[in-house]
Design a protein around this motif. Structure first.
Motif, PDB file in Angstrom:
ATOM      1  N   VAL A 123       6.931 -52.728  67.644  1.00 46.27           N
ATOM      2  CA  VAL A 123       5.500 -52.462  67.491  1.00 46.27           C
ATOM      3  C   VAL A 123       5.039 -51.393  68.484  1.00 46.27           C
ATOM      4  CG1 VAL A 123       3.202 -53.457  67.699  1.00 46.27           C
ATOM      5  CG2 VAL A 123       5.022 -54.752  66.585  1.00 46.27           C
ATOM      6  N   VAL A 163       4.551 -51.505  59.409  1.00 47.37           N
ATOM      7  CA  VAL A 163       5.455 -51.773  60.525  1.00 47.37           C
ATOM      8  C   VAL A 163       6.241 -53.061  60.287  1.00 47.37           C
ATOM      9  CG1 VAL A 163       5.587 -52.242  62.995  1.00 47.37           C
ATOM     10  CG2 VAL A 163       3.994 -50.529  62.146  1.00 47.37           C
ATOM     11  N   TRP A 164       5.565 -54.101  59.810  1.00 42.62           N
ATOM     12  CA  TRP A 164       6.249 -55.379  59.613  1.00 42.62           C
ATOM     13  C   TRP A 164       7.370 -55.254  58.593  1.00 42.62           C
ATOM     14  CZ3 TRP A 164       6.565 -57.538  54.840  1.00 42.62           C
ATOM     15  CH2 TRP A 164       5.648 -57.131  53.861  1.00 42.62           C
ATOM     16  N   TYR A 176      10.271 -53.489  60.282  1.00 44.69           N
ATOM     17  CA  TYR A 176      10.960 -54.397  61.201  1.00 44.69           C
ATOM     18  C   TYR A 176      11.789 -55.420  60.440  1.00 44.69           C
ATOM     19  CZ  TYR A 176      11.831 -57.969  64.697  1.00 44.69           C
ATOM     20  OH  TYR A 176      12.449 -58.879  65.519  1.00 44.69           O
TER      21      TYR A 176
END
Length: 312
Positions: free
Chosen positions: A25, A61-62, A65
């Motif tokens: 993050v 972003v999630w 990831y």
């Protein structure tokens, strides 16, 4: 002892997950754009946006990831956005220089720190000298010391190579010569910290009642110092050695940059400058794993020197 190792390894799993997630993050807030770096300065905005989509940088972003974590669980740390090389392969090749630098500097710092600390524990003038050297060693900036050592021993005296790294298997002598200046630079603050802690811990041990009993029994001062006081001082000294090794990881970033060392620290700087997210994430994973191993080794050493110590 086996339960301790298993417990520490189990605790390392959520630690690794938290560190990797937070790092992932935070990296997104770094200035710069990997797509722009890969596309080049002459690329148009349309080309940069197209490349950003190809690299998957336009996704949430999630989601990025989750994809990275799925690959990491299978041993795949992703592919560098800049050179398109597997991250794991790049970092594995750069692990040896970093480990050689860190382990070598901490070993030297521990040995010299123990010697200075034992001498300083006798008190008097030597004790004050050790205290002064310790304060000076901790206060000296590592980057400044590295530059001074290069100017003196590499430029003016031409005794040692100023830059670069030679693998051990290629030439052990050249490998050692290239390590001397970086190890000294990284090891000076650690030596000072170990010496100060050793002096204080041994001085405290020598003031305990069991020492008076040993002296009354006719045990020599050398035996009291080396066999009894030093062993009782082992736990706090081990703590400082462990902290010094972990601190050397951050110090290695500056040292590797100064001496053009092809290690994890230099890779982290290059990856950050180019916003190469998978490579930065891989460096963090490797460094976190090293910290976990160091902490585990320190905990095991605690149990060896003092079984009464409860390591939670």
């Amino acid at each position: 002892m086996g339960k301790l190792v298993l417990r520490r390894l189990a605790m390392s799993v959520p630690l690794m997950l938290v560190v990797s997630a937070v790092t992932f993050v935070l990296i997104t807030f770094l200035p710069g754009d990997a797509a722009r770096v890969v596309a080049g300065r002459n690329a148009t905005e349309v080309q940069v946006e197209q490349l950003r989509g190809e690299l998957g940088l336009d996704r949430p972003v999630w989601e990025q990831y989750a994809d990275w974590l799925g690959g990491a669980l299978h041993g795949d740390l992703g592919t560098s956005l800049v050179n398109q090389q597997p991250v794991a392969a790049q970092l594995t090749g750069r692990l040896e220089p970093t480990l050689a630098l860190i382990i070598g500097s901490v070993v030297i710092a521990t040995l010299l720190g123990l010697v200075f600390g034992i001498l300083g524990a006798r008190g008097g003038v030597i004790g004050r000298i050790v205290d002064g050297i310790s304060v000076l060693g901790i206060a000296i900036p590592a980057f400044w010391l590295g530059l001074v050592l290069v100017v003196i021993f590499a430029v003016r005296l031409s005794w040692l190579p100023p830059l670069g790294y030679v693998p051990f298997l290629e030439s052990p002598s050249q490998w050692f010569q290239h390590l001397i200046l970086p190890m000294v630079t990284l090891g000076v603050p650690a030596t000072a910290a170990v010496a100060k802690q050793t002096r204080d811990a041994i001085s405290d041990a020598l003031a305990r009642p069991f020492v008076r009993t040993l002296r009354a029994a006719g045990v020599s001062e050398r035996a009291i110092l080396l066999r009894h006081a030093l062993k009782n001082a082992a736990v706090p000294v081990l703590t400082v050695v462990g902290l010094a090794m972990i601190g050397a990881l951050s110090g290695a970033i500056a040292i590797e940059t100064i001496f053009a060392f092809p290690g994890l620290g230099g890779t982290a700087v290059q990856a950050t400058a180019s916003s190469d997210l998978p490579l930065i994430q891989g460096v963090v994973v490797y460094l976190t794993a090293i910290v976990i191993v160091v902490n585990l080794a320190v905990d095991v050493a605690y149990g060896y020197f003092n079984p009464k110590v409860k390591v939670g």
